[in-house]
Design a protein around this motif. Structure first.
Motif: not given
Length: 285
Positions: A187-188, A200, A231
């Motif tokens: 996600e990050e 990502v 993340t």
């Protein structure tokens, strides 16, 4: 018109050109003769005024010679036109006075020079760029580097000095790559130093290398200390032999941050579903 030329030497010699121009004296041409010296040509009728303006300053001023119109024409040909040459030279002095000619990174955090230059570049600051007007954003980004506790940006002349101080030097930095903390969707991914291996939105497995501890400098691969964070999000489906409230509490303990959480009673207890996030970082708070 008789042309008079003056040799002017001293520190910040371009300011002598500015003084003459601000006095309303037309400058025929300006030619740089050495590192701290220029030759300024004016109409002979202004020669006394030029001496008066520069008298008592820190400059060493010498009258070179007077030239007639025919020699003025020859000089103009060499310089590509007297008017054009004078305007270009004067504009050049004023232009470079307002530009960043060199960037120095100093202080105990000077080893972050490459990262600092990259941050400045993203902010539109580099050699021959205008000086940064609002330094708050640049300073904040530099302060986000590991252990950086103080940062200032100051321009003097054409030199932009970035002072970077670090603290906590006794704590060792971590070596090695940044690895995926769980299997799921990336996600990050924020990378200050190191080579990103994923993007990502990619699906990753726990232990996959997200940022490698090598980087290319001048076409050569070198080992570096990774500074990055990531993340990973992944679905959660866990059944607990507990009531709904305690099952939800246990899920938070097991998976940390949960989104879109849902509970459902089962024969054995309670089924908890949702989306979990797992963050990881190396040498970055």
């Amino acid at each position: 018109m008789r042309r008079w030329e003056f040799e002017v030497e001293g520190l910040a010699v371009q300011r002598a050109v500015e003084k003459i121009g601000k006095a309303g004296i037309p400058i025929i041409s300006v030619q740089k003769t050495q590192k701290n010296g220029v030759r300024i040509a004016v109409d002979g009728k202004h020669r006394k005024k030029v001496f008066a303006i520069l008298r008592g300053t820190c400059y060493n001023v010498t009258k070179v010679r007077a030239r007639g119109a025919e020699r003025l024409f020859a000089a103009g040909k060499r310089l590509g036109g007297i008017a054009l040459g004078g305007v270009i030279a004067l504009c050049g002095v004023l232009f470079f006075e307002s530009r960043v000619l060199r960037i120095d990174v100093v202080g105990s955090g000077a080893y972050y020079e490459e990262e600092v230059r990259a941050i400045l570049s993203r902010g539109g600051v580099g050699v021959l760029s205008a000086a940064p007007e609002n330094t708050a954003g640049l300073t904040a980004e530099i302060l986000s580097l590991p252990r950086v506790s103080f940062c200032t940006l100051k321009k003097s002349g054409g030199i932009l000095t970035v002072s970077v101080e670090v603290s906590g030097e006794a704590e060792p930095l971590k070596e090695g790559p940044l690895l995926a903390p769980a299997s799921g969707t990336l996600e990050e991914l924020f990378v200050v130093r190191g080579t990103p291996c994923r993007s990502v939105g990619d699906e990753v497995k726990e232990g996959d290398v997200l940022v490698a501890s090598q980087a290319s400098y001048g076409g050569e691969q070198r080992s570096v200390l990774v500074i990055a964070r990531a993340t990973v999000v992944f679905p959660v489906r866990a059944e607990y032999e507990l009531g709904e409230e305690w099952a939800r509490f246990q899920a938070y303990l097991d998976y940390g941050e949960l989104e879109e959480i849902h509970t459902e009673r089962t024969e054995r207890g309670c089924l908890v579903t949702g989306i979990a996030k797992r963050a990881v970082s190396v040498n970055l708070g």
